[in-house]
Design a protein around this motif. Structure first.
Motif, short mmCIF file in Angstrom:
data_model
loop_
_atom_site.label_atom_id
_atom_site.label_comp_id
_atom_site.label_asym_id
_atom_site.label_seq_id
_atom_site.Cartn_x
_atom_site.Cartn_y
_atom_site.Cartn_z
N HIS A 91 0.81 -1.21 0.00
CA HIS A 91 0.00 0.00 0.00
C HIS A 91 0.85 1.28 0.00
CE1 HIS A 91 -3.45 -2.57 0.98
NE2 HIS A 91 -2.64 -3.16 1.86
N LYS A 92 1.93 1.27 0.78
CA LYS A 92 2.79 2.46 0.92
C LYS A 92 4.23 2.01 1.07
CE LYS A 92 -0.71 5.32 3.00
NZ LYS A 92 -0.93 6.51 3.76
N PRO A 93 5.18 2.85 0.66
CA PRO A 93 6.59 2.49 0.86
C PRO A 93 6.93 2.44 2.35
CG PRO A 93 6.39 4.65 -0.20
CD PRO A 93 5.00 4.13 0.00
N VAL A 94 7.89 1.58 2.66
CA VAL A 94 8.33 1.42 4.05
C VAL A 94 9.76 1.93 4.15
CG1 VAL A 94 8.73 -0.24 5.90
CG2 VAL A 94 6.87 -0.63 4.28
N ALA A 95 9.96 2.93 4.99
CA ALA A 95 11.28 3.53 5.17
C ALA A 95 12.18 2.64 6.02
CB ALA A 95 11.14 4.91 5.82
N LEU A 96 13.47 2.82 5.86
CA LEU A 96 14.45 2.12 6.67
C LEU A 96 14.75 2.94 7.92
CD1 LEU A 96 16.96 1.15 3.84
CD2 LEU A 96 15.14 -0.26 4.83
N ASN A 97 15.40 2.29 8.88
CA ASN A 97 15.91 2.93 10.10
C ASN A 97 14.82 3.56 10.96
OD1 ASN A 97 18.68 2.30 9.48
ND2 ASN A 97 18.51 3.86 7.89
N GLU A 98 13.58 3.08 10.83
CA GLU A 98 12.48 3.50 11.70
C GLU A 98 11.88 2.24 12.31
OE1 GLU A 98 9.40 5.73 9.83
OE2 GLU A 98 10.74 7.34 9.21
N GLN A 99 11.62 2.29 13.60
CA GLN A 99 11.00 1.14 14.25
C GLN A 99 9.60 0.93 13.67
OE1 GLN A 99 9.44 0.88 18.47
NE2 GLN A 99 11.38 -0.24 18.66
N LEU A 100 9.30 -0.31 13.31
CA LEU A 100 8.01 -0.67 12.72
C LEU A 100 7.29 -1.67 13.60
CD1 LEU A 100 9.19 -1.12 9.05
CD2 LEU A 100 7.89 0.81 9.96
N ARG A 101 5.97 -1.66 13.48
CA ARG A 101 5.12 -2.64 14.15
C ARG A 101 4.47 -3.50 13.09
NH1 ARG A 101 1.10 1.09 16.04
NH2 ARG A 101 2.10 2.38 14.50
N VAL A 102 4.37 -4.76 13.39
CA VAL A 102 3.68 -5.72 12.54
C VAL A 102 2.67 -6.41 13.43
CG1 VAL A 102 3.96 -7.68 10.97
CG2 VAL A 102 5.84 -6.06 11.27
N VAL A 103 1.48 -6.64 12.92
CA VAL A 103 0.48 -7.33 13.72
C VAL A 103 -0.09 -8.48 12.89
CG1 VAL A 103 -1.40 -5.75 13.06
CG2 VAL A 103 -1.57 -7.05 15.17
N GLY A 104 -0.30 -9.62 13.56
CA GLY A 104 -0.86 -10.79 12.88
C GLY A 104 -1.89 -11.46 13.76
N ARG A 105 -2.80 -12.16 13.11
CA ARG A 105 -3.88 -12.84 13.83
C ARG A 105 -4.32 -14.07 13.06
NH1 ARG A 105 -4.88 -8.88 10.89
NH2 ARG A 105 -4.42 -7.36 12.51
N ILE A 106 -4.90 -15.01 13.77
CA ILE A 106 -5.46 -16.22 13.16
C ILE A 106 -6.93 -15.94 12.82
CG2 ILE A 106 -5.98 -18.67 13.50
CD1 ILE A 106 -2.96 -17.89 13.39
N THR A 107 -7.30 -16.27 11.58
CA THR A 107 -8.68 -16.04 11.15
C THR A 107 -9.46 -17.34 10.97
OG1 THR A 107 -7.96 -15.97 8.84
CG2 THR A 107 -8.14 -13.86 10.02
N ARG A 108 -8.73 -18.44 10.84
CA ARG A 108 -9.36 -19.75 10.69
C ARG A 108 -8.40 -20.79 11.22
NH1 ARG A 108 -10.06 -23.58 6.05
NH2 ARG A 108 -11.99 -24.70 6.50
N ASP A 109 -8.91 -21.75 11.99
CA ASP A 109 -8.06 -22.76 12.61
C ASP A 109 -8.77 -24.11 12.53
OD1 ASP A 109 -6.17 -24.15 14.04
OD2 ASP A 109 -6.54 -23.11 15.94
N THR A 110 -8.17 -25.04 11.77
CA THR A 110 -8.72 -26.39 11.67
C THR A 110 -7.70 -27.37 12.24
OG1 THR A 110 -7.86 -26.85 9.45
CG2 THR A 110 -10.00 -25.72 9.58
N ARG A 111 -8.00 -28.64 12.16
CA ARG A 111 -7.11 -29.65 12.72
C ARG A 111 -5.72 -29.64 12.05
NH1 ARG A 111 -5.66 -34.74 11.80
NH2 ARG A 111 -6.99 -35.09 10.01
N ARG A 112 -5.66 -29.47 10.73
CA ARG A 112 -4.39 -29.57 10.00
C ARG A 112 -3.83 -28.25 9.49
NH1 ARG A 112 -4.48 -33.18 5.35
NH2 ARG A 112 -2.24 -32.96 5.58
N LEU A 113 -4.71 -27.25 9.32
CA LEU A 113 -4.30 -25.97 8.73
C LEU A 113 -4.79 -24.80 9.57
CD1 LEU A 113 -5.38 -26.66 5.04
CD2 LEU A 113 -3.04 -26.66 5.88
#
Length: 167
Positions: A91-113
Motif C-alpha cells: 500500500h505504501k513504501p516502508v522507510a528504513l531505520n524506523e522502528q516498525l510494528r507488525v500485527v498478525g492474527r489467526i482467522t481460521r483454525d482447523t485440525r491440520r491448517l
C-alpha cells in the motif's frame, strides 16, 4: 488502540527474522497481546533495502509470514506453521531505520491448517503492507533437526520490551 503485552515469544540465534546473532537479520521481537493478536517490532536497516531508503518487498513478506505463522503459538505453543500460501498487498513504501510494528492474527483454525492476516504499520499507524496466509500445522520434529540449546531458542528479556503496543 493500545493493547497490553501478555507474553514475549522466543527468539533464535540465526533466523533471518528473529535471529539475534544474524548480523543481516531483522532481529524482530514478538509479543502476544491481550486481544489475541501477535505484534512484532523491528527496525529495518540499509541491508534490507530495495530502492535506496526503502524496505525490500521480499523482506516485508518475510516479517509478515513469520508474524502470521507465529500467531498460532498464542493458543498452542507446540504447533509450528509451514507456509502453504502467502498473499501480499503493498500500500505504501516502508522507510528504513524506523522502528516498525507488525500485527498478525489467526482467522481460521482447523485440525491440520490455519489461516491468518497481518499488516506492517508505519509510525503514524497507516498500513504499509498487508498479507493473508495459509499454514500447515506440523511438529518441529517433522520440519527440521532443531536443538533448542544450539539454536538458542529462548525468550530474551530487554529493557526496551513494551508493556503495551498500539495496533
Amino acid at each position: 488502540m493500545k493493547y497490553k503485552v501478555m507474553k514475549k515469544q522466543k527468539n533464535s540465534r540465526k533466523c533471518i527474522v528473529c535471529g539475534m546473532k544474524n548480523d543481516l537479520g531483522l532481529k524482530a521481537s514478538f509479543y502476544e497481546l491481550e486481544n489475541g493478536e501477535l505484534a512484532a517490532i523491528f527496525t529495518p536497516i540499509e541491508e534490507h533495502q530495495s530502492y535506496p531508503g526503502r524496505l525490500h518487498g521480499g523482506v516485508a513478506g518475510a516479517i509478515l509470514d513469520e508474524t502470521i505463522g507465529r500467531a498460532i503459538n498464542i493458543t498452542d505453543e507446540d504447533v509450528w506453521g509451514v507456509t502453504v500460501e502467502l498473499n501480499l498487498k503493498y500500500h505504501k513504501p516502508v522507510a528504513l531505520n524506523e522502528q516498525l510494528r507488525v500485527v498478525g492474527r489467526i482467522t481460521r483454525d482447523t485440525r491440520r491448517l490455519f489461516e491468518g492476516t497481518g499488516e506492517i504499520l508505519l509510525k503514524n499507524g497507516d498500513i504499509a503492507v498487508s498479507a493473508s496466509g495459509k499454514y500447515m500445522k506440523l511438529p518441529l520434529s517433522q520440519i527440521a533437526d532443531f536443538n533448542e540449546d544450539t539454536e538458542e531458542w529462548r525468550v530474551l528479556p530487554s529493557d526496551e520490551d513494551p508493556a503495551e503496543i498500539e495496533v
